[in-house]
Design a protein around this motif. Sequence first.
Motif, short mmCIF file in Angstrom:
data_model
loop_
_atom_site.label_atom_id
_atom_site.label_comp_id
_atom_site.label_asym_id
_atom_site.label_seq_id
_atom_site.Cartn_x
_atom_site.Cartn_y
_atom_site.Cartn_z
N PHE A 171 -18.22 27.13 -48.10
CA PHE A 171 -18.63 25.77 -47.78
C PHE A 171 -17.58 24.80 -48.32
O PHE A 171 -17.33 24.76 -49.53
N GLU A 172 -16.98 24.02 -47.45
CA GLU A 172 -16.01 23.02 -47.86
C GLU A 172 -16.55 21.62 -47.58
O GLU A 172 -16.91 21.29 -46.45
N ALA A 173 -16.64 20.81 -48.63
CA ALA A 173 -17.02 19.40 -48.49
C ALA A 173 -18.33 19.22 -47.73
O ALA A 173 -18.41 18.49 -46.75
N THR A 174 -19.36 19.91 -48.20
CA THR A 174 -20.65 19.83 -47.52
C THR A 174 -21.79 19.83 -48.52
O THR A 174 -21.62 20.22 -49.68
N ALA A 175 -22.96 19.36 -48.08
CA ALA A 175 -24.18 19.37 -48.89
C ALA A 175 -25.36 19.30 -47.95
O ALA A 175 -25.25 18.82 -46.82
N ALA A 176 -26.51 19.78 -48.42
CA ALA A 176 -27.68 19.85 -47.56
C ALA A 176 -28.48 18.55 -47.50
O ALA A 176 -29.37 18.41 -46.66
N ASP A 177 -28.18 17.60 -48.37
CA ASP A 177 -28.92 16.34 -48.43
C ASP A 177 -28.37 15.37 -47.38
O ASP A 177 -27.47 14.57 -47.65
N ILE A 178 -28.91 15.42 -46.16
CA ILE A 178 -28.40 14.62 -45.05
C ILE A 178 -28.51 13.13 -45.34
O ILE A 178 -27.58 12.36 -45.08
N ALA A 179 -29.63 12.71 -45.90
CA ALA A 179 -29.84 11.28 -46.15
C ALA A 179 -28.80 10.74 -47.13
O ALA A 179 -28.25 9.65 -46.94
N ALA A 180 -28.50 11.50 -48.18
CA ALA A 180 -27.53 11.04 -49.18
C ALA A 180 -26.14 10.95 -48.59
O ALA A 180 -25.39 10.00 -48.86
N VAL A 181 -25.76 11.92 -47.75
CA VAL A 181 -24.44 11.89 -47.13
C VAL A 181 -24.34 10.74 -46.14
O VAL A 181 -23.33 10.04 -46.07
N ALA A 182 -25.40 10.50 -45.36
CA ALA A 182 -25.41 9.37 -44.43
C ALA A 182 -25.29 8.06 -45.18
O ALA A 182 -24.60 7.13 -44.74
N ASP A 183 -25.95 7.96 -46.32
CA ASP A 183 -25.86 6.74 -47.13
C ASP A 183 -24.43 6.49 -47.60
O ASP A 183 -24.01 5.33 -47.71
N ASN A 184 -23.68 7.55 -47.85
CA ASN A 184 -22.28 7.39 -48.25
C ASN A 184 -21.46 6.67 -47.18
O ASN A 184 -20.45 6.03 -47.48
N TYR B 271 -17.24 30.14 -42.38
CA TYR B 271 -16.58 29.02 -43.06
C TYR B 271 -17.11 27.73 -42.45
O TYR B 271 -17.00 27.51 -41.24
N GLY B 272 -17.69 26.86 -43.28
CA GLY B 272 -18.24 25.61 -42.77
C GLY B 272 -17.63 24.41 -43.46
O GLY B 272 -17.72 24.28 -44.68
N PHE B 273 -16.99 23.56 -42.68
CA PHE B 273 -16.44 22.31 -43.21
C PHE B 273 -17.35 21.15 -42.86
O PHE B 273 -17.72 20.97 -41.70
N SER B 274 -17.74 20.36 -43.85
CA SER B 274 -18.53 19.15 -43.66
C SER B 274 -19.84 19.50 -42.93
O SER B 274 -20.58 20.37 -43.38
N LEU B 275 -20.15 18.85 -41.81
CA LEU B 275 -21.36 19.19 -41.05
C LEU B 275 -21.38 20.67 -40.68
O LEU B 275 -22.44 21.28 -40.57
N GLY B 276 -20.19 21.25 -40.51
CA GLY B 276 -20.11 22.66 -40.16
C GLY B 276 -20.68 23.59 -41.22
O GLY B 276 -20.93 24.76 -40.94
N GLY B 277 -20.91 23.09 -42.44
CA GLY B 277 -21.58 23.90 -43.44
C GLY B 277 -22.96 24.33 -42.98
O GLY B 277 -23.37 25.47 -43.19
N ALA B 278 -23.69 23.40 -42.36
CA ALA B 278 -25.01 23.73 -41.84
C ALA B 278 -24.91 24.79 -40.75
O ALA B 278 -25.71 25.73 -40.69
#
Length: 281
Positions: free
Chosen positions: A175-188, A152-159
């Motif tokens: 996977f809860e509240a996570t995505a592999a696109d680091i740049a897009a998430v950092a931009d948020n 079970y991975g939450f946010s960064l824990g998804g990776a």
Amino acid sequence: MLSPRSAGHLTIPALLGCALGGCSATVDQSTLLPALDEPAAVSAVMPSGYTREERVLSLPRLGDVHVARLTGPGNNAVMLYCGGNSSFIATTSKRLGELAELTSADIIAFDYPGRGGTTIPNTTQALIAFGPAYVDALRSIGWIKSGPLFAYGFSLGGASAANVARRGGFSGIIFEATAADIAAVADNMLPPLFKPFVRIKVAESLKHFDFRGYARAAHAPILVLAGRADRTVTLKQASEFARELREDGSTVTFVEVPGGHGSALSSDNARHAIAKFVGTH
């Protein structure tokens, strides 16, 4: 995936300079897992019949990792929980207890480098090696046996969850509240005022951590939970991540839930989805 304090290593004066002349912010391992003060422990929350145990495990050539387990009598399934980048075992008791209650599984969590007695280096290569070594160590002490096994991975824990599961043998990944696109998430995480002037870059070392590739290699069913009001990992980004996982050949269930970042376990439909996913697989 990123806490506000860790986004981009940019101070307000630096951001003002970017606004005037434009600049880039590089996301690296220390951005993703910043040094944080140890928090005061929160009282453990455990379902009826559960007990809690903590240990420090030594991983060969990596260092020590602080782990905790909630275990119940007669449990067959095990869930390895990977928290977000500001998480500590000391403050996740409520989440771990909720997952134990939902799944009737043993729940195991760990502390990231520099937290709770974990001495593993905060480097990309060490974190890549950590996943399989962590699973091996848990098997060696009998915390993982032959029953169903989930990550079970939450946010960064998804990776981290994908990395933990990448050698296979897992019944499912959540996977809860996570995505592999680091740049897009950092931009948020950038203040809206500065978004037009700051370009997010990902450090070369981080590109070796293949989040999507690890999820694909696990060959396990995947449940993706995404919050409609999540501004850290947006609903669109999580949905796109689920689509990419399907394209990679994974069997993916996507569940949209109300609320923002970290609120999924307060949602009845998310709780139902988790219980059904674990019960099915």
